[in-house]
Structure formats: structure tokens, C-alpha cells
Design a protein around this motif. Sequence first.
Motif, PDB file in Angstrom:
ATOM      1  N   GLU A   1      40.546  39.616  32.931  1.00 14.90           N
ATOM      2  CA  GLU A   1      41.674  40.555  32.834  1.00 14.90           C
ATOM      3  C   GLU A   1      41.918  41.232  34.178  1.00 14.90           C
ATOM      4  OE1 GLU A   1      43.527  41.166  30.175  1.00 14.90           O
ATOM      5  OE2 GLU A   1      42.418  40.162  28.569  1.00 14.90           O
ATOM      6  N   LEU A   2      40.837  41.614  34.871  1.00 12.30           N
ATOM      7  CA  LEU A   2      40.992  42.393  36.102  1.00 12.30           C
ATOM      8  C   LEU A   2      41.573  41.585  37.260  1.00 12.30           C
ATOM      9  CD1 LEU A   2      37.738  44.575  36.145  1.00 12.30           C
ATOM     10  CD2 LEU A   2      40.061  45.299  35.598  1.00 12.30           C
ATOM     11  N   ILE A   3      41.281  40.296  37.339  1.00 14.46           N
ATOM     12  CA  ILE A   3      41.783  39.522  38.479  1.00 14.46           C
ATOM     13  C   ILE A   3      43.296  39.342  38.421  1.00 14.46           C
ATOM     14  CG2 ILE A   3      39.611  38.336  38.897  1.00 14.46           C
ATOM     15  CD1 ILE A   3      40.701  35.913  37.444  1.00 14.46           C
ATOM     16  N   PHE A   4      43.879  39.542  37.223  1.00 11.33           N
ATOM     17  CA  PHE A   4      45.331  39.472  37.101  1.00 11.33           C
ATOM     18  C   PHE A   4      45.980  40.850  37.029  1.00 11.33           C
ATOM     19  CE2 PHE A   4      43.899  35.446  35.106  1.00 11.33           C
ATOM     20  CZ  PHE A   4      44.534  34.553  35.961  1.00 11.33           C
ATOM     21  N   ALA A   5      45.165  41.888  36.894  1.00  8.51           N
ATOM     22  CA  ALA A   5      45.689  43.238  36.676  1.00  8.51           C
ATOM     23  C   ALA A   5      46.268  43.827  37.960  1.00  8.51           C
ATOM     24  CB  ALA A   5      44.582  44.142  36.140  1.00  8.51           C
ATOM     25  N   ARG A   6      47.250  44.712  37.783  1.00 10.16           N
ATOM     26  CA  ARG A   6      47.859  45.422  38.892  1.00 10.16           C
ATOM     27  C   ARG A   6      47.284  46.832  38.963  1.00 10.16           C
ATOM     28  NH1 ARG A   6      51.221  42.036  42.134  1.00 10.16           N
ATOM     29  NH2 ARG A   6      51.662  40.236  40.781  1.00 10.16           N
ATOM     30  N   ASP A   7      47.096  47.332  40.170  1.00  3.88           N
ATOM     31  CA  ASP A   7      46.597  48.691  40.306  1.00  3.88           C
ATOM     32  C   ASP A   7      47.712  49.696  40.074  1.00  3.88           C
ATOM     33  OD1 ASP A   7      48.139  48.841  42.617  1.00  3.88           O
ATOM     34  OD2 ASP A   7      46.443  48.650  43.986  1.00  3.88           O
ATOM     35  N   GLU A   8      47.419  50.977  40.276  1.00 11.51           N
ATOM     36  CA  GLU A   8      48.386  52.040  39.993  1.00 11.51           C
ATOM     37  C   GLU A   8      49.608  51.985  40.903  1.00 11.51           C
ATOM     38  OE1 GLU A   8      45.142  53.019  42.688  1.00 11.51           O
ATOM     39  OE2 GLU A   8      45.189  52.385  40.590  1.00 11.51           O
ATOM     40  N   MET A   9      49.533  51.211  41.988  1.00  8.74           N
ATOM     41  CA  MET A   9      50.677  51.032  42.897  1.00  8.74           C
ATOM     42  C   MET A   9      51.397  49.717  42.640  1.00  8.74           C
ATOM     43  SD  MET A   9      50.487  53.845  44.454  1.00  8.74           S
ATOM     44  CE  MET A   9      51.739  53.582  45.699  1.00  8.74           C
ATOM     45  N   GLY A  10      50.953  48.979  41.626  1.00  8.05           N
ATOM     46  CA  GLY A  10      51.606  47.712  41.291  1.00  8.05           C
ATOM     47  C   GLY A  10      51.104  46.522  42.081  1.00  8.05           C
ATOM     48  N   GLU A  11      50.000  46.698  42.828  1.00  3.81           N
ATOM     49  CA  GLU A  11      49.460  45.621  43.642  1.00  3.81           C
ATOM     50  C   GLU A  11      48.218  45.016  42.977  1.00  3.81           C
ATOM     51  OE1 GLU A  11      50.858  44.599  46.432  1.00  3.81           O
ATOM     52  OE2 GLU A  11      52.405  46.173  46.458  1.00  3.81           O
ATOM     53  N   LEU A  12      47.972  43.721  43.259  1.00  2.00           N
ATOM     54  CA  LEU A  12      46.736  43.112  42.794  1.00  2.00           C
ATOM     55  C   LEU A  12      45.553  43.789  43.484  1.00  2.00           C
ATOM     56  CD1 LEU A  12      47.609  39.292  42.823  1.00  2.00           C
ATOM     57  CD2 LEU A  12      47.164  40.694  40.807  1.00  2.00           C
ATOM     58  N   MET A  13      44.488  43.988  42.761  1.00  2.00           N
ATOM     59  CA  MET A  13      43.303  44.618  43.350  1.00  2.00           C
ATOM     60  C   MET A  13      42.540  43.616  44.203  1.00  2.00           C
ATOM     61  SD  MET A  13      41.913  47.078  40.278  1.00  2.00           S
ATOM     62  CE  MET A  13      42.081  45.838  38.989  1.00  2.00           C
ATOM     63  N   THR A  14      41.818  44.117  45.197  1.00  2.00           N
ATOM     64  CA  THR A  14      41.007  43.249  46.043  1.00  2.00           C
ATOM     65  C   THR A  14      39.793  42.748  45.276  1.00  2.00           C
ATOM     66  OG1 THR A  14      39.605  45.023  46.903  1.00  2.00           O
ATOM     67  CG2 THR A  14      41.701  44.618  48.052  1.00  2.00           C
ATOM     68  N   ASP A  15      39.166  41.709  45.805  1.00  2.00           N
ATOM     69  CA  ASP A  15      37.963  41.170  45.159  1.00  2.00           C
ATOM     70  C   ASP A  15      36.858  42.222  45.109  1.00  2.00           C
ATOM     71  OD1 ASP A  15      39.283  38.786  44.886  1.00  2.00           O
ATOM     72  OD2 ASP A  15      38.297  37.804  46.584  1.00  2.00           O
ATOM     73  N   GLU A  16      36.758  43.024  46.155  1.00  2.00           N
ATOM     74  CA  GLU A  16      35.735  44.066  46.181  1.00  2.00           C
ATOM     75  C   GLU A  16      36.006  45.134  45.133  1.00  2.00           C
ATOM     76  OE1 GLU A  16      34.045  47.430  49.270  1.00  2.00           O
ATOM     77  OE2 GLU A  16      34.736  45.500  50.073  1.00  2.00           O
ATOM     78  N   GLU A  17      37.268  45.517  44.950  1.00  2.88           N
ATOM     79  CA  GLU A  17      37.614  46.503  43.924  1.00  2.88           C
ATOM     80  C   GLU A  17      37.287  45.981  42.538  1.00  2.88           C
ATOM     81  OE1 GLU A  17      41.390  49.123  45.377  1.00  2.88           O
ATOM     82  OE2 GLU A  17      41.744  46.962  45.270  1.00  2.88           O
ATOM     83  N   VAL A  18      37.608  44.717  42.279  1.00  2.00           N
ATOM     84  CA  VAL A  18      37.313  44.121  40.975  1.00  2.00           C
ATOM     85  C   VAL A  18      35.801  44.083  40.744  1.00  2.00           C
ATOM     86  CG1 VAL A  18      37.437  42.004  39.597  1.00  2.00           C
ATOM     87  CG2 VAL A  18      39.436  42.755  40.899  1.00  2.00           C
ATOM     88  N   ARG A  19      35.057  43.667  41.777  1.00  2.00           N
ATOM     89  CA  ARG A  19      33.597  43.613  41.645  1.00  2.00           C
ATOM     90  C   ARG A  19      33.022  44.979  41.264  1.00  2.00           C
ATOM     91  NH1 ARG A  19      30.584  43.692  47.055  1.00  2.00           N
ATOM     92  NH2 ARG A  19      31.286  45.852  46.755  1.00  2.00           N
TER      93      ARG A  19
END
Length: 458
Positions: free
Chosen positions: A232-250
Motif C-alpha cells: 500500500e505504501l509504495i503506491f501511496a501519496r504523501d500529504e503533498m501529493g507526492e510518492l514517498m521515498t524508499d527511505e520514508e516507506v522503510r
Amino acid sequence: MKIPEVNYIPLWLNIIKIANDPLNHLDAIAKQYGDIFIIKFGSTPIVFLSNPQAIKQIFTNTKEINSPGELNEEMALITGNQGLLQLDGLRHKHRRKLIMPAFHGIKMQAQGKLICDLTKKVMDQHLGRKTFIAYPTIEEITLQVSMEVVLGLREGERYEKLKHLLPNILKSMRSPIMQITSIFPFLQRDLGRWSPWGYLMHLRQEIFQLLYAEVQERRQQADTSRTDILSELIFARDEMGELMTDEEVRDLLLSPLFAAQDASGVAITWLLYWVHHLPQVREQLLQELASLGDSPDPMSIAQLPYLSAVCNEALRIYPTQLFTFPRRVESPTELMGYALSPGTLLMGCIYLTHQRQDLYSQPKQFQPERFLEKQYSPYEFFPFGGGARTCIGAALAVFEMKLLLATILSNYQLTLVKKQPEQPKFEGLMCYPASGVKMRISAKTPRPSAETSAPLCV
């Protein structure tokens, strides 16, 4: 206006007392100081609270009392710099919302059969040994569940490595030497893998690298049919509408991964202890489970009232965590008639609230019936904390408690090896059974009786 009384016991003595005899120490402090008191940790005073009205205020008054992620900075060691515990405001709220569905509703229900099957698989391995230690056994089950729910992993080299590393880093952090280093930061020196701090750093690096590699690989595969949190997280958008980085997802994976493993394992171990320490509780549970007939579905089990009451009472009498995550006063405020200035740190004492005579008669006694007779507010009963910092894996932990206990009672005959009462031990944030709860085990022989349930969830 008055200020809370200060407990003048030296910091080092408070830490020793909490580490060796936490509950009696807290009982003694509460008897002397009441609902609200201060313990000084170095130059930092922390106000501890157990009154439900005060608990409600610190959970709900987010304007004057906040729960900033910087107060959980020490936890970044194993939860990452961008994990849920370290985030604030909109970022915290949004990213918590991304993860929550996996621990609730249909997605959690789908894990029911997995939980029962894993319980039988692990417990069957102990049948030939006759005795086993409950805590590491239950932790093995909850670890596999957490890896399935959070990462979607069931097998493979990366799975096997994480299965070994995740319990080891928790064990390392709970060791006496690591408890000492938390008091004296100058001891936190990496002198290589054979030094305590160096070994902890090695484990951390291994886990972080494995999770980062898994995130990268799964992003390349882009399988939209998977329902685990990572997918779910690798496709999710952050609060600014951008894909999260791999480090953020980890980093977002770490808190739910540890919560679903450790908090659940501790809670279920205490549950097993109480049910087998009090035969009348076990017998009443068996009768309630038998009322469901042969092979009931997991959701029917989870809705059983006495089973729910037993789980709640286990969480009340020895909550897995003794305190809430800290809060900070942001502007002058009043709490229970006390004046609190900006910068004051606050912590709810879960254990002391759960031990209040005005809420729970005979609080030292294990009495599940109290939860059938009264519905407690989230400021009177909050084993997983509350407010914005409620443990994200709370619902899954309770679900696991119910299904593991039902599966074990239906398929195995367990007895406690020790006749003496199990003693609690406080390490880090958790309140563990000191001995791990040693039990004898044998397969249950089905009896052709209406009072005997068929094996559940099989």
C-alpha cells in the motif's frame, strides 16, 4: 495555584526500582503522592498522571498539550528518523491514516485463519518436548503474523534473515547492559560487533538494509493485487501529493512491525499465564468456545463476550506498557487544579490508572467479570495508550490474543510448571513476565461431550 509534589528519590534509584520491582514501586509512589506527582530525570521534571480526568485532558487538549515526535527521539534507533513515532502534525496524521486500514476491518479479518494456522504450526513443534517457554513461542507466532501483515513476507532468504534479526534487536535492547547505556549515554560507543553498542548498531544496520532492499524490489515489481502495508505504501501519496521515498516507506514499516510483534507477544503471554493460573477462568472459556460448535470462523470467536473480558482483564492488570508516550505543555494551562508552565513534560501512568480502587474493585485480583458489568471509557482503560499516539497495532494485538487463546485451548492441554505467581519485569517500554512463563504441553484428546469443543480455526 499549586504545583505537583516532587518525588525526591534519586534518578538512579528510581530507575533501579522500576527495573527490578516496577509495580510495587509505582504503588508506593502513588500511595504517597496521589494522582499526580513529579519525578526528575536529571534536570528534566516529568509529571506523572493517573486520574482519568487528567488522562482525558492530555489525550484531547491538543492546543495546549502536544505530543511532538522529538520526545520519542530515542526510539528512532529502531523505528527510523521518519517513523510514525518521530512525525508530527499533518505528516503524522496523514501517514498514520495510510497504515491504519491494515489493522482494522476486512483486511484484519482476512488474517484470522493465518493467525490460527500459524498458532497450530508453532505449537505442534513443542508437543514432543513436553515443556516450553511461552513468551518466545508466542513471539514466534506474532512475528510471523506481523511480517505477513506489514511486509507480505512468508518465505525466502530475506524473510529468514528478518525473522532472526527482529527478535534479536529487541532482546539486545532489553539486556541489562543496554539498560545501563540508556542512563549513561557516554557508554554508547561503537567498538565493533563484539561490543554491546556496536552489536546493536550492527543489528540495526542489517534490518534497515534488508527492509530498504525489500522496498526497492517491491516498487520495481509494482504488484497492485497485494494488500500488505508495504504494498500500500509504495503506491501511496504523501500529504503533498507526492510518492514517498524508499527511505520514508522503510521507516514507516518499522513501528507497526515491532508493535505487531512485541506488544502482541507480551500481552498474549500474560493472557496464557492468567488463564492457566486460574482454572475457573479456563473452564468458563472452554464452555463459551464450545457454544460456537465445530470450527467456528475467527470473527465469531473474536466477538465472544467472556473471551473479550478475559483479554481486557489481562491487559488491565499487567498492561504491556506502563506509561503513555510523553506529552509537552505548549502554553500555560491548568490540570487538576495544578498550574503547568510551557515545556513541562507529562506522562499518563497506565498501570496506576488500571489499579484505581474507585474504578476497579479489588484491582490486584484477576476478575474478567468487571468488563461484563461495566463499559470503561478510553481514559479509564487504555492499555495501548491514547490520543494521537495510540499504539497502531492495538486492534490486531487484541484480535491475536483472542484467536491464539481459542486455538490453544481447543487443541492443547497446558499447565503451568511454576506454582508461584509470575512476576512482572519492566524493560524499555514493556512489562514482561519475568520467567517467560514455562508450561507443560500435550495434545488434547477429543471427548465425545457437548462440553468439549472441536478444534477451532482448522
